[in-house]
Motif scaffolding. Sequence first.
Motif, PDB file in Angstrom:
ATOM      1  N   LEU A 107      61.776  58.759 -13.883  1.00  0.00           N
ATOM      2  CA  LEU A 107      61.062  60.028 -13.784  1.00  0.00           C
ATOM      3  C   LEU A 107      60.811  60.386 -12.322  1.00  0.00           C
ATOM      4  CD1 LEU A 107      59.700  62.272 -15.522  1.00  0.00           C
ATOM      5  CD2 LEU A 107      57.564  61.007 -15.238  1.00  0.00           C
ATOM      6  N   ALA A 108      60.368  59.415 -11.551  1.00  0.00           N
ATOM      7  CA  ALA A 108      60.099  59.655 -10.129  1.00  0.00           C
ATOM      8  C   ALA A 108      61.382  59.748  -9.325  1.00  0.00           C
ATOM      9  CB  ALA A 108      59.213  58.541  -9.579  1.00  0.00           C
ATOM     10  N   LEU A 109      62.314  58.838  -9.628  1.00  0.00           N
ATOM     11  CA  LEU A 109      63.553  58.743  -8.851  1.00  0.00           C
ATOM     12  C   LEU A 109      64.400  60.002  -8.969  1.00  0.00           C
ATOM     13  CD1 LEU A 109      64.945  56.542  -7.114  1.00  0.00           C
ATOM     14  CD2 LEU A 109      66.201  55.860  -9.160  1.00  0.00           C
ATOM     15  N   PHE A 110      64.385  60.620 -10.128  1.00  0.00           N
ATOM     16  CA  PHE A 110      65.233  61.794 -10.364  1.00  0.00           C
ATOM     17  C   PHE A 110      64.424  63.089 -10.482  1.00  0.00           C
ATOM     18  CE2 PHE A 110      67.668  58.294 -12.666  1.00  0.00           C
ATOM     19  CZ  PHE A 110      68.397  57.972 -11.538  1.00  0.00           C
ATOM     20  N   ALA A 111      63.501  63.155 -11.441  1.00  0.00           N
ATOM     21  CA  ALA A 111      62.800  64.422 -11.707  1.00  0.00           C
ATOM     22  C   ALA A 111      61.845  64.801 -10.587  1.00  0.00           C
ATOM     23  CB  ALA A 111      62.048  64.320 -13.037  1.00  0.00           C
ATOM     24  N   ILE A 112      60.990  63.876 -10.190  1.00  0.00           N
ATOM     25  CA  ILE A 112      60.008  64.199  -9.147  1.00  0.00           C
ATOM     26  C   ILE A 112      60.688  64.389  -7.800  1.00  0.00           C
ATOM     27  CG2 ILE A 112      57.989  63.332  -7.890  1.00  0.00           C
ATOM     28  CD1 ILE A 112      57.082  62.001 -10.492  1.00  0.00           C
ATOM     29  N   ALA A 113      61.672  63.533  -7.496  1.00  0.00           N
ATOM     30  CA  ALA A 113      62.381  63.654  -6.211  1.00  0.00           C
ATOM     31  C   ALA A 113      63.092  64.995  -6.105  1.00  0.00           C
ATOM     32  CB  ALA A 113      63.385  62.510  -6.061  1.00  0.00           C
ATOM     33  N   LEU A 114      63.762  65.401  -7.173  1.00  0.00           N
ATOM     34  CA  LEU A 114      64.491  66.674  -7.146  1.00  0.00           C
ATOM     35  C   LEU A 114      63.532  67.861  -7.116  1.00  0.00           C
ATOM     36  CD1 LEU A 114      67.270  67.988  -7.232  1.00  0.00           C
ATOM     37  CD2 LEU A 114      67.156  67.939  -9.728  1.00  0.00           C
ATOM     38  N   SER A 115      62.474  67.794  -7.908  1.00  0.00           N
ATOM     39  CA  SER A 115      61.491  68.887  -7.936  1.00  0.00           C
ATOM     40  C   SER A 115      60.827  69.068  -6.579  1.00  0.00           C
ATOM     41  CB  SER A 115      60.432  68.613  -9.004  1.00  0.00           C
ATOM     42  OG  SER A 115      61.012  68.509 -10.284  1.00  0.00           O
ATOM     43  N   THR A 116      60.477  67.950  -5.948  1.00  0.00           N
ATOM     44  CA  THR A 116      59.854  68.014  -4.620  1.00  0.00           C
ATOM     45  C   THR A 116      60.794  68.635  -3.601  1.00  0.00           C
ATOM     46  OG1 THR A 116      58.550  66.025  -5.112  1.00  0.00           O
ATOM     47  CG2 THR A 116      58.778  66.637  -2.795  1.00  0.00           C
ATOM     48  N   ALA A 117      62.085  68.314  -3.708  1.00  0.00           N
ATOM     49  CA  ALA A 117      63.067  68.812  -2.739  1.00  0.00           C
ATOM     50  C   ALA A 117      63.293  70.317  -2.861  1.00  0.00           C
ATOM     51  CB  ALA A 117      64.390  68.066  -2.913  1.00  0.00           C
ATOM     52  N   ILE A 118      63.280  70.848  -4.101  1.00  0.00           N
ATOM     53  CA  ILE A 118      63.634  72.266  -4.269  1.00  0.00           C
ATOM     54  C   ILE A 118      62.424  73.190  -4.345  1.00  0.00           C
ATOM     55  CG2 ILE A 118      65.764  71.620  -5.458  1.00  0.00           C
ATOM     56  CD1 ILE A 118      64.486  72.640  -8.053  1.00  0.00           C
ATOM     57  N   LEU A 136      61.282  60.742 -21.748  1.00  0.00           N
ATOM     58  CA  LEU A 136      61.767  60.862 -20.371  1.00  0.00           C
ATOM     59  C   LEU A 136      62.449  62.202 -20.120  1.00  0.00           C
ATOM     60  CD1 LEU A 136      62.268  59.596 -17.598  1.00  0.00           C
ATOM     61  CD2 LEU A 136      64.360  58.569 -18.522  1.00  0.00           C
ATOM     62  N   LEU A 137      63.356  62.594 -21.002  1.00  0.00           N
ATOM     63  CA  LEU A 137      64.073  63.860 -20.819  1.00  0.00           C
ATOM     64  C   LEU A 137      63.134  65.064 -20.880  1.00  0.00           C
ATOM     65  CD1 LEU A 137      67.053  64.605 -20.300  1.00  0.00           C
ATOM     66  CD2 LEU A 137      67.284  64.992 -22.752  1.00  0.00           C
ATOM     67  N   PRO A 138      62.242  65.154 -21.880  1.00  0.00           N
ATOM     68  CA  PRO A 138      61.308  66.298 -21.902  1.00  0.00           C
ATOM     69  C   PRO A 138      60.404  66.375 -20.682  1.00  0.00           C
ATOM     70  CG  PRO A 138      61.338  65.226 -24.045  1.00  0.00           C
ATOM     71  CD  PRO A 138      62.127  64.348 -23.110  1.00  0.00           C
ATOM     72  N   PHE A 139      59.790  65.236 -20.298  1.00  0.00           N
ATOM     73  CA  PHE A 139      58.892  65.264 -19.154  1.00  0.00           C
ATOM     74  C   PHE A 139      59.645  65.595 -17.866  1.00  0.00           C
ATOM     75  CE2 PHE A 139      55.637  62.740 -21.566  1.00  0.00           C
ATOM     76  CZ  PHE A 139      54.592  63.618 -21.353  1.00  0.00           C
ATOM     77  N   GLY A 140      60.847  65.035 -17.721  1.00  0.00           N
ATOM     78  CA  GLY A 140      61.620  65.275 -16.502  1.00  0.00           C
ATOM     79  C   GLY A 140      62.032  66.728 -16.357  1.00  0.00           C
ATOM     80  N   LEU A 141      62.528  67.321 -17.458  1.00  0.00           N
ATOM     81  CA  LEU A 141      62.943  68.730 -17.405  1.00  0.00           C
ATOM     82  C   LEU A 141      61.750  69.663 -17.287  1.00  0.00           C
ATOM     83  CD1 LEU A 141      65.823  68.735 -20.051  1.00  0.00           C
ATOM     84  CD2 LEU A 141      66.000  68.615 -17.562  1.00  0.00           C
ATOM     85  N   TYR A 142      60.601  69.257 -17.846  1.00  0.00           N
ATOM     86  CA  TYR A 142      59.390  70.071 -17.669  1.00  0.00           C
ATOM     87  C   TYR A 142      59.007  70.143 -16.197  1.00  0.00           C
ATOM     88  CZ  TYR A 142      54.524  71.476 -17.596  1.00  0.00           C
ATOM     89  OH  TYR A 142      53.347  72.120 -17.297  1.00  0.00           O
ATOM     90  N   PHE A 150      56.611  69.098 -26.414  1.00  0.00           N
ATOM     91  CA  PHE A 150      55.908  70.376 -26.553  1.00  0.00           C
ATOM     92  C   PHE A 150      55.784  71.078 -25.199  1.00  0.00           C
ATOM     93  CE2 PHE A 150      51.956  72.742 -26.154  1.00  0.00           C
ATOM     94  CZ  PHE A 150      52.106  73.689 -27.152  1.00  0.00           C
ATOM     95  N   LEU A 151      55.430  70.315 -24.159  1.00  0.00           N
ATOM     96  CA  LEU A 151      55.319  70.881 -22.812  1.00  0.00           C
ATOM     97  C   LEU A 151      56.606  71.590 -22.406  1.00  0.00           C
ATOM     98  CD1 LEU A 151      53.539  68.120 -20.667  1.00  0.00           C
ATOM     99  CD2 LEU A 151      52.713  70.437 -21.032  1.00  0.00           C
ATOM    100  N   LEU A 152      57.722  70.892 -22.604  1.00  0.00           N
ATOM    101  CA  LEU A 152      59.014  71.456 -22.212  1.00  0.00           C
ATOM    102  C   LEU A 152      59.323  72.715 -23.015  1.00  0.00           C
ATOM    103  CD1 LEU A 152      61.705  71.379 -20.709  1.00  0.00           C
ATOM    104  CD2 LEU A 152      62.562  69.828 -22.493  1.00  0.00           C
ATOM    105  N   GLY A 153      59.116  72.653 -24.334  1.00  0.00           N
ATOM    106  CA  GLY A 153      59.417  73.797 -25.185  1.00  0.00           C
ATOM    107  C   GLY A 153      58.634  75.037 -24.803  1.00  0.00           C
ATOM    108  N   TYR A 154      57.346  74.866 -24.523  1.00  0.00           N
ATOM    109  CA  TYR A 154      56.506  76.018 -24.170  1.00  0.00           C
ATOM    110  C   TYR A 154      56.887  76.565 -22.792  1.00  0.00           C
ATOM    111  CZ  TYR A 154      52.310  78.827 -25.053  1.00  0.00           C
ATOM    112  OH  TYR A 154      51.443  79.857 -25.330  1.00  0.00           O
ATOM    113  N   ALA A 155      57.182  75.662 -21.849  1.00  0.00           N
ATOM    114  CA  ALA A 155      57.582  76.105 -20.504  1.00  0.00           C
ATOM    115  C   ALA A 155      58.877  76.908 -20.561  1.00  0.00           C
ATOM    116  CB  ALA A 155      57.746  74.898 -19.581  1.00  0.00           C
ATOM    117  N   ILE A 156      59.805  76.478 -21.404  1.00  0.00           N
ATOM    118  CA  ILE A 156      61.068  77.213 -21.569  1.00  0.00           C
ATOM    119  C   ILE A 156      60.809  78.595 -22.178  1.00  0.00           C
ATOM    120  CG2 ILE A 156      63.225  77.260 -22.889  1.00  0.00           C
ATOM    121  CD1 ILE A 156      63.308  74.198 -22.532  1.00  0.00           C
ATOM    122  N   PHE A 157      59.900  78.650 -23.142  1.00  0.00           N
ATOM    123  CA  PHE A 157      59.551  79.940 -23.773  1.00  0.00           C
ATOM    124  C   PHE A 157      59.026  80.929 -22.733  1.00  0.00           C
ATOM    125  CE2 PHE A 157      56.264  82.637 -25.738  1.00  0.00           C
ATOM    126  CZ  PHE A 157      57.041  83.324 -26.659  1.00  0.00           C
TER     127      PHE A 157
END
Length: 465
Positions: free
Chosen positions: A273-284, A358-364, A417-424
Motif C-alpha cells: 500500500l505504501a510502496l505503490f499507492a501512497i508513493a504514487l499518490s504523493t508524487a502526482i 489492498l486493491l480498493p484502498f490503494g485505488l481509493y 465502499f470507499l472506492l465505490g463512492y469515490a468513483i461515483f
Amino acid sequence: MLRHFFTNSIGILCSRVLGFIRDLMTANALGASIWSDIFFVAFKLPNLFRRLFGEGAFSQAFMPNLVKVSQKGLFCAEILIKLSLAMLGLSLIVMLFAPLVTKALAFGFSPETIALAVPLVRINFWYLLAIFIVTLLSALLQYKNHFATTAFSTALLNISMITALLLALNLDQKSAAMYLSWGVVAGGMLQVLSHIIALKRLNLLRLLTLGIAKFAKGKRAKAKGFWQNFGHGIIGSSANQLSDFISTFIASFLATGAISYLYYANRIFQLPLALFAIALSTAIFPKIAKAIKSKNDTNAINLLKKSFSLLFFLLLFSTIGGFVLANEIIWLLFQRGEFNTNNTIESAKVLQMYMLGLLPFGLYKLFSLWLYAKMQQKIAAKIAIYSLFINTALCLLLFKPLGASGLALAGSISGLFLLGYAIFVFGIRQFLDIIFNRINLITIILAVIFGYLLIELRGIIYANL
C-alpha cells in the motif's frame, strides 16, 4: 512523474525493510504476549493522531492552499506555529489523562494491564508533535518536487527502534517495551532534524524563518478555506485510521495476542500500500493540484489514467501473492523466539483478510486526490463517515465468529465502499474511460495465470515436505 514515484518507492522500500527487521526483532523480544499488546496499543495512539491530523488531513488541505496562496513563507509559518501549539496541548492532555485514554483505546484491558500500559502511552505520544512538524516540512519540500528526504527519513525511526532493541537484548519484556518507546521518540526527533537540513540545502529554511518573523509581528496569510478544509480533511482521511482504532478496541476483548496478530499482519499489508499507492499518490498530488488550479482538468485526468494502469497492475499482483502465500510470509518474517507456529497460523489468517482490501484502498488513495485537489474535502468527509459506520457494524458482526480475521475483513469491505463512492463522485463515465483499455485487460489475464501458478507451486512444495 515516474522519477518521483520511484524515489518515493525506493525510500519507502528501504524504510519498510528496516521496519520488518524491527518487527522481526520485536517479535523475537516480545512475541505475541501481553507486553507486545501493550506496546502496540501505546504506539498506535500517536500514529492514529498522526494519520488523522498529519499525513492525511493536513497534506490534503495544505497542498492546494500552498499552491494558491501568494505569501507562502508566512502561510507555512502560521500553520506551523498554530498547529504545533495545538499538538503540544493535546500531548499534555494525554499526559494528564493517560489512564483514561488507554482505557478508551483498549477497553478490554484489565485495570492491572492499563496500569502497565500508561507509562508507555505517555512516552510514545510525544512522537506526535515531532511527526506533525515533519509532515508540514515535507509538504513544503514536495511543493518544490523534492521527495527524497521524506521518503528516506522514515528509516530513521526504524533505525532508532532497532538500536533500542539492540540495547535491550537479554532484558525482560517490560524493559524491552520501555526501550522501544524511547526509541520512537528519538526517531521522531531525527526525522525533524533531517527535514530541517533538507530545507536549508534547498534555501527554503530562510523562507520559513522569514515567515515566522512576519507572523511574530502580527501579520497573517490569506489562506481562505484552509481551516475549513482541514476540519473536513480530518474526517475525510480518518476512515482507515479509525477502522484500525475500532479493530484494536474490539480485539482487546479477544484472547491475548489478537492485537498483535492484527499489528503484524497489517504491517505486511501496509508494505505494498505504501510502496505503490501512497508513493504514487504523493508524487502526482502536487501536479494534479497545480493542473486543477490552472483549470486544466484534462491534464489532471491524463495523470490519473497513467497512474491507474500502473497502480492497478502492481496492486493486483500484490493482492494475489499476499493472499496465496500469507502463511509462508508470516513464517519467514516472524516465526522465531517468542513467536510460535500458532502465532504464525493466526496472523496469516488475518493477513489474508487484509489483502482483500489492498486493491480498493490503494485505488481509493488515487481517486481521492481528485476530491482534495478540487477542494472537496467535505464530500470526502461524508464518504468516510458512511464507511466508518459500515466498518463498525461489520466489526461487531464478525469478531465473534471469525476473531481477529473478522476485524481485518470488516476493514477490507469498508475499503471497497470507499472506492465505490469515490468513483461515483469522480464520475462513472470518466472512470470507465480510464479502466477499459488493453493494458488493464492484459493485467487481469496475467494476474489469473500468476495466481494459478502460485497455487500449483505451493502445492508442489507442501507435497515434497
